[in-house]
Design a protein around this motif. Structure first.
Motif, short mmCIF file in Angstrom:
data_model
loop_
_atom_site.label_atom_id
_atom_site.label_comp_id
_atom_site.label_asym_id
_atom_site.label_seq_id
_atom_site.Cartn_x
_atom_site.Cartn_y
_atom_site.Cartn_z
N MET A 9 36.39 43.35 65.29
CA MET A 9 36.83 43.46 63.84
C MET A 9 38.42 42.44 63.08
O MET A 9 39.36 43.53 63.54
N LEU A 10 38.17 41.90 61.98
CA LEU A 10 39.44 41.52 61.43
C LEU A 10 39.29 41.85 60.41
O LEU A 10 38.20 41.90 59.05
N VAL A 11 40.15 42.33 59.20
CA VAL A 11 40.29 43.22 57.77
C VAL A 11 40.76 42.43 57.41
O VAL A 11 42.13 41.58 58.16
N ARG A 12 40.61 41.87 56.59
CA ARG A 12 41.50 41.34 55.46
C ARG A 12 41.77 41.13 53.82
O ARG A 12 40.87 41.88 53.16
N LEU A 13 43.16 41.18 53.60
CA LEU A 13 43.28 41.94 52.06
C LEU A 13 44.20 40.29 52.16
O LEU A 13 45.14 40.42 52.39
N VAL A 14 43.67 40.13 50.47
CA VAL A 14 44.09 39.76 49.47
C VAL A 14 44.68 40.00 48.09
O VAL A 14 43.53 41.07 47.17
N ARG A 15 46.13 40.13 48.10
CA ARG A 15 46.68 40.80 46.43
C ARG A 15 46.70 39.71 45.40
O ARG A 15 47.72 38.71 46.29
N MET A 16 46.24 39.14 44.73
CA MET A 16 46.05 38.88 43.44
C MET A 16 47.49 39.17 42.15
O MET A 16 45.91 39.89 41.95
N THR A 17 47.72 38.49 41.79
CA THR A 17 48.71 38.93 40.21
C THR A 17 47.64 37.96 39.13
O THR A 17 48.55 36.51 39.26
N PHE A 18 47.58 38.47 38.47
CA PHE A 18 46.82 37.33 37.20
C PHE A 18 47.56 37.64 35.93
O PHE A 18 48.04 38.80 35.85
N ARG A 19 47.14 36.25 35.12
CA ARG A 19 48.11 35.64 33.36
C ARG A 19 46.80 37.20 32.96
O ARG A 19 45.72 37.11 33.54
N GLU A 20 47.72 38.13 32.32
CA GLU A 20 46.80 39.22 32.11
C GLU A 20 45.90 38.48 30.91
O GLU A 20 45.05 38.96 31.06
N ASP A 21 46.12 37.90 30.14
CA ASP A 21 44.87 37.05 29.71
C ASP A 21 43.99 35.87 30.46
O ASP A 21 42.94 35.37 30.29
N ALA A 22 43.73 35.90 31.70
CA ALA A 22 42.91 36.21 33.06
C ALA A 22 41.89 36.76 33.56
O ALA A 22 41.46 36.21 34.63
N LEU A 23 42.45 38.07 33.75
CA LEU A 23 41.18 39.38 34.11
C LEU A 23 40.31 38.66 34.12
O LEU A 23 39.15 38.92 34.85
N LEU A 24 39.66 38.59 32.56
CA LEU A 24 38.22 38.75 32.54
C LEU A 24 37.14 37.53 32.96
O LEU A 24 35.99 37.24 33.73
N ASP A 25 38.38 36.29 33.10
CA ASP A 25 37.75 35.00 33.60
C ASP A 25 37.73 35.31 34.77
O ASP A 25 36.90 34.88 35.74
N PHE A 26 38.12 36.15 35.58
CA PHE A 26 38.41 35.90 37.26
C PHE A 26 37.54 37.40 37.72
O PHE A 26 36.71 36.92 38.60
N GLN A 27 37.29 38.09 36.59
CA GLN A 27 36.14 39.00 36.91
C GLN A 27 34.33 38.33 37.03
O GLN A 27 34.09 38.76 37.56
N ALA A 28 34.19 37.34 35.99
CA ALA A 28 33.16 36.60 36.39
C ALA A 28 33.55 36.12 37.19
O ALA A 28 32.22 35.49 37.88
N ILE A 29 34.26 35.43 37.88
CA ILE A 29 34.27 33.92 38.61
C ILE A 29 33.85 35.24 39.55
O ILE A 29 32.93 34.66 40.29
N PHE A 30 34.15 36.58 40.12
CA PHE A 30 34.20 37.16 41.46
C PHE A 30 32.72 37.96 41.02
O PHE A 30 31.55 37.62 42.15
N ASP A 31 32.11 38.28 40.22
CA ASP A 31 31.18 38.41 39.56
C ASP A 31 30.22 37.32 40.45
O ASP A 31 28.79 37.57 40.86
N ARG A 32 30.52 36.41 40.14
CA ARG A 32 29.48 34.70 40.32
C ARG A 32 29.33 34.73 41.95
O ARG A 32 28.74 33.80 42.22
N SER A 33 30.16 34.70 42.24
CA SER A 33 30.86 34.98 43.88
C SER A 33 30.40 35.52 45.49
O SER A 33 30.18 36.20 46.49
N LYS A 34 30.41 36.84 44.63
CA LYS A 34 30.59 38.39 45.49
C LYS A 34 29.84 38.36 46.76
O LYS A 34 29.29 38.77 47.27
N HIS A 35 28.33 38.27 46.28
CA HIS A 35 27.37 38.49 46.80
C HIS A 35 27.16 36.72 48.27
O HIS A 35 26.97 37.33 49.17
N HIS A 36 27.39 35.70 47.70
CA HIS A 36 27.27 35.10 48.47
C HIS A 36 28.63 35.38 49.27
O HIS A 36 28.60 34.93 50.44
#
Length: 98
Positions: free
Chosen positions: A1-28
């Protein structure tokens, strides 16, 4: 089993955009062959930081995902939102306590 951690620092104005991307892709991502688990975390001390924690059957399964169209399109849309370069770490489980 491989564990993968990815730490991402976003521009504060981009957090909602990232959440939308994650919501679209998370189930895939979760349904991708070899993926066993996916979580999105935030750093309580750094509001613009998000982290993904995922479990993969193997390094080959993770690499297959990283070579997929799903990853390429998701990552391309995500990385333009960064305030800093992302950090990624992989590790194999040695011991798990109940």
């Amino acid at each position: 089993m491989l564990v993968r951690l990815v730490r991402m620092t976003f521009r504060e104005d981009a957090l909602l955009d990232f959440q939308a991307i994650f919501d679209r892709s998370k189930h895939h991502i979760r349904a991708f062959p070899g993926n066993r688990h996916l979580e999105l975390l935030h750093d309580p001390d750094h509001p613009a930081v998000r982290m993904t924690y995922s479990l993969w059957d193997s390094a080959d399964a993770l690499e297959a995902y990283r070579q997929s169209a799903l990853f390429r399109t998701t990552w391309a849309a995500t990385k333009v939102l960064f305030a800093e370069k992302a950090l990624a770490f992989s590790g194999e489980k040695l011991e798990v306590l109940p």
